[in-house]
Design a protein around this motif. Structure first.
Motif, mmCIF file in Angstrom:
data_model
loop_
_atom_site.group_PDB
_atom_site.id
_atom_site.type_symbol
_atom_site.label_atom_id
_atom_site.label_comp_id
_atom_site.label_asym_id
_atom_site.label_seq_id
_atom_site.Cartn_x
_atom_site.Cartn_y
_atom_site.Cartn_z
ATOM 1 N N VAL A 203 0.949 -1.142 0.005
ATOM 2 C CA VAL A 203 0.042 -0.103 -0.047
ATOM 3 C C VAL A 203 0.912 1.285 -0.155
ATOM 4 O O VAL A 203 0.589 2.318 -0.831
ATOM 5 C CB VAL A 203 -1.051 0.141 1.163
ATOM 6 N N LYS A 204 1.905 1.135 0.639
ATOM 7 C CA LYS A 204 2.844 2.427 0.714
ATOM 8 C C LYS A 204 3.488 2.363 -0.784
ATOM 9 O O LYS A 204 3.608 3.653 -1.163
ATOM 10 C CB LYS A 204 4.018 2.224 1.463
ATOM 11 N N HIS A 205 3.772 1.390 -1.336
ATOM 12 C CA HIS A 205 4.319 1.419 -2.665
ATOM 13 C C HIS A 205 3.383 1.766 -3.741
ATOM 14 O O HIS A 205 3.754 3.101 -4.474
ATOM 15 C CB HIS A 205 4.672 -0.018 -3.323
ATOM 16 N N LEU A 206 1.855 1.733 -3.706
ATOM 17 C CA LEU A 206 1.044 2.359 -4.299
ATOM 18 C C LEU A 206 1.033 3.872 -4.327
ATOM 19 O O LEU A 206 0.679 4.548 -5.157
ATOM 20 C CB LEU A 206 -0.471 1.664 -3.811
ATOM 21 N N HIS A 207 1.022 4.189 -3.002
ATOM 22 C CA HIS A 207 1.128 5.710 -2.784
ATOM 23 C C HIS A 207 2.356 6.370 -3.508
ATOM 24 O O HIS A 207 2.237 7.344 -3.955
ATOM 25 C CB HIS A 207 1.148 6.105 -1.227
ATOM 26 N N ALA A 208 3.338 5.831 -3.283
ATOM 27 C CA ALA A 208 4.532 6.152 -3.965
ATOM 28 C C ALA A 208 4.558 6.188 -5.462
ATOM 29 O O ALA A 208 4.901 7.351 -5.874
ATOM 30 C CB ALA A 208 5.696 5.150 -3.593
ATOM 31 N N LEU A 209 3.748 5.437 -5.966
ATOM 32 C CA LEU A 209 3.640 5.273 -7.472
ATOM 33 C C LEU A 209 2.873 6.498 -7.984
ATOM 34 O O LEU A 209 2.994 7.031 -9.063
ATOM 35 C CB LEU A 209 2.899 4.204 -7.934
ATOM 36 N N THR A 210 2.016 6.932 -7.160
ATOM 37 C CA THR A 210 1.271 8.278 -7.506
ATOM 38 C C THR A 210 1.928 9.371 -6.916
ATOM 39 O O THR A 210 1.036 10.642 -7.046
ATOM 40 C CB THR A 210 -0.190 7.964 -6.807
ATOM 41 N N GLY A 211 2.888 9.514 -6.040
ATOM 42 C CA GLY A 211 3.448 10.675 -5.425
ATOM 43 C C GLY A 211 2.667 11.085 -4.306
ATOM 44 O O GLY A 211 2.766 12.361 -3.800
ATOM 45 N N LEU A 212 1.644 10.451 -3.783
ATOM 46 C CA LEU A 212 0.918 10.892 -2.662
ATOM 47 C C LEU A 212 1.476 10.228 -1.423
ATOM 48 O O LEU A 212 1.925 9.262 -1.161
ATOM 49 C CB LEU A 212 -0.484 10.353 -3.104
ATOM 50 N N PRO A 213 1.364 11.145 -0.351
ATOM 51 C CA PRO A 213 2.126 10.897 0.977
ATOM 52 C C PRO A 213 1.012 9.757 1.576
ATOM 53 O O PRO A 213 0.035 9.652 1.322
ATOM 54 C CB PRO A 213 1.867 12.066 1.586
ATOM 55 N N TYR A 214 1.770 8.886 2.437
ATOM 56 C CA TYR A 214 0.938 7.697 3.018
ATOM 57 C C TYR A 214 0.692 8.126 4.422
ATOM 58 O O TYR A 214 1.600 8.112 5.299
ATOM 59 C CB TYR A 214 1.657 6.391 3.034
ATOM 60 N N ARG A 215 -0.391 8.538 4.651
ATOM 61 C CA ARG A 215 -1.029 8.912 5.974
ATOM 62 C C ARG A 215 -2.134 8.210 6.441
ATOM 63 O O ARG A 215 -3.221 8.859 6.331
ATOM 64 C CB ARG A 215 -1.163 10.376 5.811
ATOM 65 N N PRO A 216 -2.084 7.216 6.863
ATOM 66 C CA PRO A 216 -3.315 6.329 7.419
ATOM 67 C C PRO A 216 -3.631 6.865 8.904
ATOM 68 O O PRO A 216 -2.974 7.465 9.675
ATOM 69 C CB PRO A 216 -2.765 4.885 7.775
ATOM 70 N N THR A 217 -5.138 7.027 9.048
ATOM 71 C CA THR A 217 -5.847 7.674 10.095
ATOM 72 C C THR A 217 -5.543 6.606 11.433
ATOM 73 O O THR A 217 -5.143 6.821 12.750
ATOM 74 C CB THR A 217 -7.089 8.040 9.844
ATOM 75 N N GLN A 218 -5.633 5.328 10.913
ATOM 76 C CA GLN A 218 -5.490 4.301 11.900
ATOM 77 C C GLN A 218 -4.726 3.057 11.247
ATOM 78 O O GLN A 218 -4.731 2.884 10.108
ATOM 79 C CB GLN A 218 -6.444 3.501 12.570
ATOM 80 N N ARG A 219 -3.937 2.338 12.018
ATOM 81 C CA ARG A 219 -3.073 1.195 11.560
ATOM 82 C C ARG A 219 -3.575 -0.101 12.727
ATOM 83 O O ARG A 219 -3.438 -0.225 13.819
ATOM 84 C CB ARG A 219 -1.717 1.313 11.774
ATOM 85 N N ILE A 220 -4.355 -0.975 12.101
ATOM 86 C CA ILE A 220 -4.867 -2.058 12.486
ATOM 87 C C ILE A 220 -4.349 -3.360 12.030
ATOM 88 O O ILE A 220 -4.029 -3.556 11.041
ATOM 89 C CB ILE A 220 -6.390 -2.031 12.073
ATOM 90 N N ARG A 221 -4.084 -4.302 12.875
ATOM 91 C CA ARG A 221 -3.383 -5.634 12.663
ATOM 92 C C ARG A 221 -4.380 -6.629 11.882
ATOM 93 O O ARG A 221 -3.903 -7.114 10.803
ATOM 94 C CB ARG A 221 -2.569 -6.186 13.921
ATOM 95 N N GLU A 222 -5.404 -6.848 12.730
ATOM 96 C CA GLU A 222 -6.336 -7.757 12.164
ATOM 97 C C GLU A 222 -6.953 -7.265 11.027
ATOM 98 O O GLU A 222 -7.861 -6.116 11.222
ATOM 99 C CB GLU A 222 -7.253 -8.177 13.459
#
Length: 298
Positions: A203-222
């Motif tokens: 998902v980070k790589h997908l953001h990098a492809l578009t030049g968009l910052p990766y800024r999740p509001t929440q990070r969930i394991r499950e």
């Protein structure tokens, strides 16, 4: 040093099951025999391997030696199975298979049905884990086979089982839910909920492809918790399309632009010979694959 396989089995069982009594039950031994075997192993390596408080935990020396114990036991099982396979094509026995959550839900049921029907003598024990855990389990000998995501390089003998893509998941009443596809930038007008269960790097790589910052509001394991949060209207998420089998009727998947795919690969360990039954699973899966398999080259 005089270390025996029995002692190594005891060490692994005691640490995996958190105590001497539980290990004794699993191994079919008396608790005193388990304690004696572990004490003998500790004398052989000249150090304590576990802290004897409940639950039992490995000491620093135990943490160092446990991966070697698992690899040795795995190699011994494979040796015995290879010897049996020399006399018979059908080798009864159990193998451990590690899988990521989306593969466990979306891909594995069909494979298990095929393997059970065609290879009934093979007992498969499943381990579900994160991508990085699965690779470690495979190479340490905790499991005999694994479904890996995008291994690079492709391990020798590995079988390409499937390819899927990362897609947006939104509530079915979301304004984007009826779209044929959606730009990542449009999706991110809502809070992004991210899963750490093996997909975050992509998902980070997908953001990098578009030049968009990766800024999740929440990070969930499950992943199931993540989908519940999307269902509650707390945000949107990006998941592999194999997660479709986990979605309720109130959620929808939408293809993302740009498209980012991933490969799911069935393989044995890279650093030692495969258990004969892992090879049998691979060969059967290749034979029945719906799409042409991709095998690593010699």
């Amino acid at each position: 040093m005089g270390v025996t396989l029995r002692q190594l089995r005891v060490l692994v069982a005691v640490t995996d099951h958190g105590g001497f009594g539980a290990a004794a039950a699993v191994l079919g031994m008396s608790q005193s025999s388990v304690s004696h075997s572990l004490a003998s192993l500790e004398r052989a390596v000249q150090g304590r391997l576990v802290d004897r408080t409940a639950p039992v935990r490995p000491t620093p020396l135990g943490d160092v030696l446990l991966p070697h114990a698992r690899a040795t036991l795995s190699a011994a099982r494979t040796f015995s199975a290879a010897a049996a396979a020399h006399a018979s094509a059908a080798v009864a026995g159990s193998i451990g298979l590690a899988v990521p959550p989306t593969a466990a839900r979306g891909l594995l049921p069909g494979l298990l049905r095929l393997w059970h029907e065609q290879l009934p003598h093979v007992e498969i024990t499943l381990f579900e884990g994160l991508d990085e855990e699965i690779g470690q389990w495979l190479e340490s000998g905790t499991v005999d086979a694994a479904i890996l995501i995008d291994p690079d390089p492709l391990p020798h003998g590995a079988l390409h089982l499937a390819t899927d893509a990362y897609e947006a998941v939104v509530r079915s009443d979301h304004p984007l839910a009826g779209e044929e596809s959606v730009e990542l930038a449009d999706l991110l007008e809502d809070p992004l909920l991210a899963t750490t269960s093996g997909c975050e790097a992509q998902v980070k790589h997908l953001h990098a492809l578009t030049g968009l910052p990766y800024r999740p509001t929440q990070r969930i394991r499950e992943l199931t918790t993540l989908l519940c949060m999307v269902e509650a209207g707390l945000g949107v998420a990006i998941v592999p399309s194999l997660a479709a089998s986990m979605l309720s009727d109130t959620l929808a998947l939408i293809p993302l632009r740009p498209r980012l795919e991933r490969r799911l690969v069935l393989t044995g360990p890279a650093g030692r010979p495969w258990h004969p039954n892992v090879t049998a699973l691979r060969d059967l899966s290749e034979k029945h694959a719906a799409t042409p398999p991709v095998l690593a080259q010699d």
